[in-house]
Design a protein around this motif. Structure first.
Motif, PDB file in Angstrom:
ATOM      1  N   ALA A 183      19.202  -5.986  -8.587  1.00  0.00           N
ATOM      2  CA  ALA A 183      19.359  -6.333 -10.004  1.00  0.00           C
ATOM      3  C   ALA A 183      20.778  -5.982 -10.558  1.00  0.00           C
ATOM      4  CB  ALA A 183      18.296  -6.074 -10.628  1.00  0.00           C
ATOM      5  N   ARG A 184      21.014  -4.828 -10.342  1.00  0.00           N
ATOM      6  CA  ARG A 184      22.514  -4.295 -10.756  1.00  0.00           C
ATOM      7  C   ARG A 184      23.392  -5.104 -10.391  1.00  0.00           C
ATOM      8  NH1 ARG A 184      21.788   2.033  -9.465  1.00  0.00           N
ATOM      9  NH2 ARG A 184      21.296   0.991  -7.444  1.00  0.00           N
ATOM     10  N   GLN A 185      23.504  -5.794  -9.434  1.00  0.00           N
ATOM     11  CA  GLN A 185      24.582  -6.646  -8.807  1.00  0.00           C
ATOM     12  C   GLN A 185      24.233  -8.160  -9.279  1.00  0.00           C
ATOM     13  OE1 GLN A 185      23.741  -4.055  -6.643  1.00  0.00           O
ATOM     14  NE2 GLN A 185      25.141  -2.895  -7.575  1.00  0.00           N
ATOM     15  N   ASN A 186      23.057  -8.612  -9.854  1.00  0.00           N
ATOM     16  CA  ASN A 186      22.772  -9.775  -9.983  1.00  0.00           C
ATOM     17  C   ASN A 186      22.246 -10.515  -8.689  1.00  0.00           C
ATOM     18  OD1 ASN A 186      22.652 -10.013 -12.737  1.00  0.00           O
ATOM     19  ND2 ASN A 186      24.789 -10.624 -12.821  1.00  0.00           N
ATOM     20  N   ARG A 187      21.899  -9.752  -7.690  1.00  0.00           N
ATOM     21  CA  ARG A 187      21.603 -10.279  -6.402  1.00  0.00           C
ATOM     22  C   ARG A 187      20.299 -10.727  -6.092  1.00  0.00           C
ATOM     23  NH1 ARG A 187      22.442  -6.708  -0.938  1.00  0.00           N
ATOM     24  NH2 ARG A 187      21.157  -7.663   0.545  1.00  0.00           N
TER      25      ARG A 187
END
Length: 277
Positions: A183-187
């Motif tokens: 989630a931190r990389q919007n992956r």
């Protein structure tokens, strides 16, 4: 020579600008922050502490949230909204908890909202680096509802540690969608939204794995108690799960049955759901 009106060429439009417009791409996420004046679906966000649940919440809602306490409780709740595939979603961030067995106020709030409030979808965020520990909560949620999606978060950290989770096998074993995310990389968030949308709209119907007791006579006792609960408390959602908790000695459920409060809990949580909505 000045061109006439008929000679002028229409202005060139950058197609890439339209590609990001929700009007031309209804499957795209549109973050609403705290703008939750209308909705189509309510989503519950559950998970252990420190699994990135707040990061998922912020990524979906745009880093803005409305905070307040649950009615009659000192436990804080956070709410936000987003639009996806033309539908408006309200997402409620439940207290981080390791269990729904109601040994604490946080656990009671999370359990009652999932069981009695009956959100349209429950997203269970689990840590891919500590999957065995996190599956305890996931299985408890799946014992209550089949309208769930497992968000397998922190897969980037798992990969750095040399861990690889077979998300397709896990989805088959659990009977609900499992979506790997960082989630931190919007992956993986697009895939998560698509899975939530499939469950919310009924295009995907979960068939969750539920642990069955092999003890002699337990199944019969559960069936009998379930029938009694359904008679005493008409409309009680998932009476079988409540029966299991009674047989397991859940003090909060026992007190609710003895006082008659169990019949009110569903009504209270539906009111709570309307407040949330």
């Amino acid at each position: 020579m000045t061109p006439t009106t008929s000679d002028r060429q229409p202005p060139m439009i950058d197609a890439s600008a339209c590609a990001g417009c929700p009007m031309h791409n209804p499957g795209q996420l549109q973050r609403l922050g705290v703008d939750m004046t209308d909705w189509d679906y309510v989503i519950a966000l559950a998970g252990n502490p420190n699994v990135g649940k707040s990061t998922v919440f912020n990524a979906l809602t745009g880093l803005r949230q409305h905070t307040g306490n649950w009615p009659g409780k000192t436990v804080t709740r956070a709410e936000g909204g987003f639009v996806y595939d033309g539908a408006r979603y309200k997402i409620v961030d439940l207290p981080g908890t390791y269990s729904l067995l109601s040994t604490s106020l946080d656990e009671q709030v999370a359990r009652d909202f999932i069981l009695f409030g009956r959100p349209d979808v429950t997203i269970v965020v689990v840590d891919a680096t500590r999957l065995e520990r996190n599956l305890n909560l996931a299985l408890q949620v799946l014992a209550i509802t089949d309208r769930a999606v497992i968000c397998l978060n922190l897969v980037d950290e798992a990969e750095r540690s040399g861990l690889l989770v077979d998300d397709r096998r896990l989805a088959r074993d659990l009977g609900v969608p499992v979506v790997p995310t960082a989630a931190r990389q919007n992956r993986g968030l697009d895939e998560l939204l698509a899975a939530v949308n499939e469950v919310a709209t009924g295009r995907f119907v979960g068939r969750p794995h539920r642990v069955q007791s092999q003890a002699a006579g337990v199944g019969r006792a559960v069936d009998e108690l379930t029938a009694q609960l359904a008679t005493a408390f008409p409309g009680l959602p998932n009476a079988r799960w409540v029966a299991l908790r009674l047989l397991d000695g859940d003090e909060s459920i026992i007190r609710a049955v003895r006082s008659g409060e169990l019949g009110e809990l569903g009504h209270q949580e539906q009111i709570m759901l309307e407040v949330v909505r």
